[in-house]
Design a protein around this motif. Structure first.
Motif, PDB file in Angstrom:
ATOM      1  N   ARG A  34      -8.589   5.891   4.930  1.00  0.00           N
ATOM      2  CA  ARG A  34      -8.532   4.562   5.552  1.00  0.00           C
ATOM      3  C   ARG A  34      -8.496   3.468   4.479  1.00  0.00           C
ATOM      4  O   ARG A  34      -7.727   2.518   4.573  1.00  0.00           O
ATOM      5  CB  ARG A  34      -9.756   4.400   6.451  1.00  0.00           C
ATOM      6  CG  ARG A  34      -9.692   3.195   7.337  1.00  0.00           C
ATOM      7  CD  ARG A  34     -10.784   3.233   8.385  1.00  0.00           C
ATOM      8  NE  ARG A  34     -10.402   3.992   9.563  1.00  0.00           N
ATOM      9  CZ  ARG A  34     -11.273   4.389  10.496  1.00  0.00           C
ATOM     10  NH1 ARG A  34     -12.554   4.109  10.353  1.00  0.00           N
ATOM     11  NH2 ARG A  34     -10.866   5.053  11.539  1.00  0.00           N
ATOM     12  N   ILE A  35      -9.323   3.623   3.440  1.00  0.00           N
ATOM     13  CA  ILE A  35      -9.346   2.644   2.344  1.00  0.00           C
ATOM     14  C   ILE A  35      -7.984   2.608   1.657  1.00  0.00           C
ATOM     15  O   ILE A  35      -7.446   1.543   1.368  1.00  0.00           O
ATOM     16  CB  ILE A  35     -10.464   2.999   1.332  1.00  0.00           C
ATOM     17  CG1 ILE A  35     -11.826   2.761   2.008  1.00  0.00           C
ATOM     18  CG2 ILE A  35     -10.338   2.166   0.053  1.00  0.00           C
ATOM     19  CD1 ILE A  35     -13.004   2.942   1.103  1.00  0.00           C
ATOM     20  N   ARG A  37      -5.035   3.377   2.943  1.00  0.00           N
ATOM     21  CA  ARG A  37      -4.010   2.776   3.815  1.00  0.00           C
ATOM     22  C   ARG A  37      -4.124   1.256   3.844  1.00  0.00           C
ATOM     23  O   ARG A  37      -3.140   0.537   3.683  1.00  0.00           O
ATOM     24  CB  ARG A  37      -4.154   3.330   5.241  1.00  0.00           C
ATOM     25  CG  ARG A  37      -3.617   4.748   5.429  1.00  0.00           C
ATOM     26  CD  ARG A  37      -3.362   5.027   6.897  1.00  0.00           C
ATOM     27  NE  ARG A  37      -4.541   4.762   7.732  1.00  0.00           N
ATOM     28  CZ  ARG A  37      -5.441   5.691   8.085  1.00  0.00           C
ATOM     29  NH1 ARG A  37      -5.286   6.928   7.688  1.00  0.00           N
ATOM     30  NH2 ARG A  37      -6.474   5.362   8.837  1.00  0.00           N
ATOM     31  N   ILE A  38      -5.364   0.769   4.056  1.00  0.00           N
ATOM     32  CA  ILE A  38      -5.550  -0.694   4.113  1.00  0.00           C
ATOM     33  C   ILE A  38      -5.186  -1.320   2.778  1.00  0.00           C
ATOM     34  O   ILE A  38      -4.503  -2.345   2.713  1.00  0.00           O
ATOM     35  CB  ILE A  38      -7.014  -1.039   4.515  1.00  0.00           C
ATOM     36  CG1 ILE A  38      -7.272  -0.564   5.943  1.00  0.00           C
ATOM     37  CG2 ILE A  38      -7.269  -2.540   4.393  1.00  0.00           C
ATOM     38  CD1 ILE A  38      -8.710  -0.722   6.411  1.00  0.00           C
ATOM     39  N   ASN A  39      -5.591  -0.662   1.687  1.00  0.00           N
ATOM     40  CA  ASN A  39      -5.307  -1.174   0.351  1.00  0.00           C
ATOM     41  C   ASN A  39      -3.805  -1.271   0.067  1.00  0.00           C
ATOM     42  O   ASN A  39      -3.365  -2.160  -0.641  1.00  0.00           O
ATOM     43  CB  ASN A  39      -5.978  -0.272  -0.683  1.00  0.00           C
ATOM     44  CG  ASN A  39      -5.843  -0.826  -2.072  1.00  0.00           C
ATOM     45  OD1 ASN A  39      -6.303  -1.930  -2.341  1.00  0.00           O
ATOM     46  ND2 ASN A  39      -5.173  -0.098  -2.942  1.00  0.00           N
ATOM     47  N   LEU A  41      -1.546  -1.828   2.420  1.00  0.00           N
ATOM     48  CA  LEU A  41      -0.937  -2.823   3.310  1.00  0.00           C
ATOM     49  C   LEU A  41      -1.304  -4.265   2.942  1.00  0.00           C
ATOM     50  O   LEU A  41      -0.536  -5.186   3.196  1.00  0.00           O
ATOM     51  CB  LEU A  41      -1.346  -2.552   4.765  1.00  0.00           C
ATOM     52  CG  LEU A  41      -0.780  -1.253   5.375  1.00  0.00           C
ATOM     53  CD1 LEU A  41      -1.306  -1.061   6.800  1.00  0.00           C
ATOM     54  CD2 LEU A  41       0.746  -1.289   5.392  1.00  0.00           C
ATOM     55  N   ILE A  42      -2.488  -4.452   2.347  1.00  0.00           N
ATOM     56  CA  ILE A  42      -2.949  -5.828   2.037  1.00  0.00           C
ATOM     57  C   ILE A  42      -1.955  -6.609   1.169  1.00  0.00           C
ATOM     58  O   ILE A  42      -1.589  -7.739   1.516  1.00  0.00           O
ATOM     59  CB  ILE A  42      -4.378  -5.797   1.431  1.00  0.00           C
ATOM     60  CG1 ILE A  42      -5.331  -5.504   2.585  1.00  0.00           C
ATOM     61  CG2 ILE A  42      -4.705  -7.085   0.681  1.00  0.00           C
ATOM     62  CD1 ILE A  42      -6.673  -6.137   2.558  1.00  0.00           C
ATOM     63  N   PRO A  43      -1.460  -6.020   0.048  1.00  0.00           N
ATOM     64  CA  PRO A  43      -0.483  -6.797  -0.738  1.00  0.00           C
ATOM     65  C   PRO A  43       0.773  -7.124   0.062  1.00  0.00           C
ATOM     66  O   PRO A  43       1.343  -8.208  -0.102  1.00  0.00           O
ATOM     67  CB  PRO A  43      -0.131  -5.866  -1.909  1.00  0.00           C
ATOM     68  CG  PRO A  43      -1.217  -4.872  -1.970  1.00  0.00           C
ATOM     69  CD  PRO A  43      -1.776  -4.730  -0.591  1.00  0.00           C
TER      70      PRO A  43
ATOM     71  N   LEU B  71      -6.041  -9.755  -3.071  1.00  0.00           N
ATOM     72  CA  LEU B  71      -4.955  -9.120  -3.826  1.00  0.00           C
ATOM     73  C   LEU B  71      -5.496  -8.361  -5.036  1.00  0.00           C
ATOM     74  O   LEU B  71      -4.864  -7.437  -5.522  1.00  0.00           O
ATOM     75  CB  LEU B  71      -3.932 -10.164  -4.278  1.00  0.00           C
ATOM     76  CG  LEU B  71      -2.925 -10.600  -3.212  1.00  0.00           C
ATOM     77  CD1 LEU B  71      -2.193 -11.863  -3.631  1.00  0.00           C
ATOM     78  CD2 LEU B  71      -1.920  -9.493  -2.937  1.00  0.00           C
ATOM     79  N   LEU B  77      -9.658  -0.267  -7.194  1.00  0.00           N
ATOM     80  CA  LEU B  77      -9.290   1.134  -6.936  1.00  0.00           C
ATOM     81  C   LEU B  77      -8.680   1.785  -8.178  1.00  0.00           C
ATOM     82  O   LEU B  77      -8.903   2.953  -8.450  1.00  0.00           O
ATOM     83  CB  LEU B  77      -8.317   1.232  -5.756  1.00  0.00           C
ATOM     84  CG  LEU B  77      -8.829   0.720  -4.412  1.00  0.00           C
ATOM     85  CD1 LEU B  77      -7.920   1.166  -3.282  1.00  0.00           C
ATOM     86  CD2 LEU B  77     -10.244   1.213  -4.122  1.00  0.00           C
ATOM     87  N   ARG B 169       7.721  -2.849  -2.197  1.00  0.00           N
ATOM     88  CA  ARG B 169       6.707  -2.227  -1.346  1.00  0.00           C
ATOM     89  C   ARG B 169       7.227  -1.987   0.071  1.00  0.00           C
ATOM     90  O   ARG B 169       6.598  -1.303   0.865  1.00  0.00           O
ATOM     91  CB  ARG B 169       5.450  -3.102  -1.268  1.00  0.00           C
ATOM     92  CG  ARG B 169       4.765  -3.291  -2.598  1.00  0.00           C
ATOM     93  CD  ARG B 169       3.673  -4.351  -2.489  1.00  0.00           C
ATOM     94  NE  ARG B 169       3.324  -4.881  -3.795  1.00  0.00           N
ATOM     95  CZ  ARG B 169       2.297  -4.443  -4.518  1.00  0.00           C
ATOM     96  NH1 ARG B 169       1.520  -3.507  -4.063  1.00  0.00           N
ATOM     97  NH2 ARG B 169       2.047  -4.971  -5.690  1.00  0.00           N
ATOM     98  N   ILE B 178       5.428  -4.549   9.450  1.00  0.00           N
ATOM     99  CA  ILE B 178       4.196  -5.289   9.190  1.00  0.00           C
ATOM    100  C   ILE B 178       4.517  -6.569   8.405  1.00  0.00           C
ATOM    101  O   ILE B 178       3.860  -7.608   8.592  1.00  0.00           O
ATOM    102  CB  ILE B 178       3.127  -4.406   8.494  1.00  0.00           C
ATOM    103  CG1 ILE B 178       1.760  -5.061   8.640  1.00  0.00           C
ATOM    104  CG2 ILE B 178       3.432  -4.158   7.049  1.00  0.00           C
ATOM    105  CD1 ILE B 178       0.623  -4.189   8.186  1.00  0.00           C
ATOM    106  N   ALA B 206      -3.254  -6.129   8.171  1.00  0.00           N
ATOM    107  CA  ALA B 206      -3.333  -4.944   7.307  1.00  0.00           C
ATOM    108  C   ALA B 206      -4.532  -4.091   7.698  1.00  0.00           C
ATOM    109  O   ALA B 206      -4.442  -2.856   7.744  1.00  0.00           O
ATOM    110  CB  ALA B 206      -3.426  -5.360   5.840  1.00  0.00           C
ATOM    111  N   GLY B 210      -3.939  -0.497   9.222  1.00  0.00           N
ATOM    112  CA  GLY B 210      -4.413   0.545   8.307  1.00  0.00           C
ATOM    113  C   GLY B 210      -5.589   1.332   8.876  1.00  0.00           C
ATOM    114  O   GLY B 210      -5.774   2.507   8.583  1.00  0.00           O
TER     115      GLY B 210
END
Lengths: 103, 213
Positions: A34-35, A37-39, A41-43, B71, B77, B169, B178, B206, B210
Motif C-alpha cells: 500500500r505504501i 502504491r500511494i508513493n 501515485l503522489i508525484p 513530493l 523510501l 510516469r 489519475i 493518490a 493507492g
C-alpha cells in the motif's frame, strides 16, 4: 517574514528530515504494498496539478493566455522524446512568441 | 570504472537542469540567496519546483511546504533502501541522507555488486549536488539580468518543467486516468479555495486510489 522565506526554511527543514528518517527506518517498512502504491501515485497527482495551476490560472482565476503556447511546445517536444533542456527552452520560446503577438 | 563515468555524465546532465530552476525561482520572486538555499538544503528538484510553483501561483507558505514535502516522501523510501547498502553512521549518515535523491538511488540500484552500488551512490550524489548548485546560481543570475519574465517566456518554463517530470510516469491507463483526475480536481477547486490548496488536495486522489487498488 515574507512568504518566500517561510516557504524556503520550512521546505529545506522537512526535505532533510524526510531524507534522514529514511536512513533511520528498518528496511521492512518498504515491504507494505500500500505504501509503495500511494508513493508512486503522489508525484503523478501533485506534478499534474502543478502543471495545470501554473499554466491556466492566475491567483484564484482560470486564465488562458500565452502560456498555453509554451505548454503546447513542451507536449510536442515530449512526444518526440527530446531532452529536458529542449522542452523547457522550447516552451519558453513558444510562450514568448505568443506573448509578443498578444501584447 | 564505468560506474564512475556513468555517475559523472548523469550528474552533469541533471545538474544542468539547475539553470531552469534558478531562472524559474528568480521569476517567482525568490531572491538569489533563497534560490541557492533551496538547491543547497532542499536538494530535490521536484520539491524545489513545487515551492516556487505554489508561491508563484499566489499560494501560502504552508501550502508550498506541504506540497514540496509530500513530493519529498519518496526520498525517505530511497533512504530505507540505501541505508543497508551504505552502512554509515554519524556525520557520514547526515551527508548520505542529504545526497539521497532520484539519481543517486537509481545509479546505485542499477549496479550488480555492493562495491559499485556504494561508489555509484556517492559519485552521483556529490556530482549532482555540485553541478545542480552551480547551474542554479547561473540560472538565477541570468533571469535577474533580463527584464519582464513573461516577455521571455519564463512563466511557461515552470509548467514545462513539471510536465517533463510527470510525463515519464504516465506509463499506463491507470496513471493517465489519475492524471486527468488531478487536472479536473485542481481546476474545479481553483475558484473556491485559496491558491495552492487545489494542488495539495489532489494528494487525496493518490491516497484513495493507492489504498484500494
Amino acid at each position: 517574514m515574507s512568504t518566500q522565506w517561510i516557504a524556503v526554511i520550512g521546505t529545506c527543514a522537512f526535505a532533510f528530515i524526510l531524507k534522514f528518517v529514511g536512513h533511520s527506518l528498518p528496511e521492512k517498512w518498504l515491504a507494505h504494498p500500500r505504501i509503495g502504491r500511494i508513493n508512486a501515485l503522489i508525484p503523478i497527482v501533485l506534478l499534474t496539478a502543478l502543471v495545470t495551476i501554473n499554466s491556466v490560472t492566475v491567483k484564484t482565476k482560470i486564465v488562458i493566455d500565452h502560456r498555453m503556447a509554451g505548454l503546447g511546445v513542451a507536449i510536442i517536444a515530449l512526444y518526440f522524446k527530446l531532452p529536458f533542456p529542449v522542452i523547457v527552452l522550447g516552451a519558453a520560446v513558444g510562450s514568448a512568441i505568443a506573448y509578443h503577438f498578444s501584447h | 570504472m564505468s560506474v564512475k563515468r556513468d555517475s559523472f555524465s548523469l550528474s552533469f546532465a541533471v545538474g544542468a537542469y539547475g539553470t531552469a530552476f534558478g531562472a524559474a525561482s528568480a521569476t517567482a520572486h525568490f531572491s538569489i540567496l533563497q534560490t541557492c538555499l533551496l538547491s543547497l538544503l532542499t536538494f530535490s528538484g521536484a520539491s524545489q519546483f513545487a515551492v516556487i510553483g505554489v508561491v508563484g501561483a499566489g499560494g501560502s507558505a504552508l501550502s508550498a511546504i506541504a506540497t514540496a514535502s509530500l513530493l519529498g516522501t519518496r526520498n525517505a523510501l530511497y533512504g530505507i533502501r540505501m541505508a543497508p547498502i551504505l552502512k554509515v553512521k554519524g556525520f557520514k549518515r547526515i551527508v548520505a541522507a542529504q545526497l539521497t535523491i532520484d539519481e543517486s538511488t537509481a545509479i546505485a540500484t542499477a549496479q550488480d555488486n555492493e562495491k559499485d552500488q556504494i561508489t555509484g551512490f556517492w559519485h552521483t550524489g556529490f556530482g549532482v549536488f555540485i553541478f545542480w548548485n552551480i547551474f542554479t546560481l547561473l540560472g538565477a543570475l541570468g533571469a535577474q539580468a533580463i527584464g519582464n519574465p513573461s516577455a521571455w517566456g519564463l512563466d511557461a518554463a515552470v509548467p514545462a518543467a513539471f510536465i517533463a517530470l510527470v510525463w515519464p510516469r504516465l506509463v499506463d491507463k491507470k496513471t493517465r486516468l489519475i492524471a486527468v483526475g488531478a487536472i479536473a480536481l485542481s481546476l474545479v477547486l481553483v475558484p473556491f479555495t485559496p491558491a495552492g490548496l487545489p494542488i495539495i488536495t489532489t494528494s487525496l486522489l493518490a491516497i484513495v486510489v493507492g489504498w484500494r487498488a
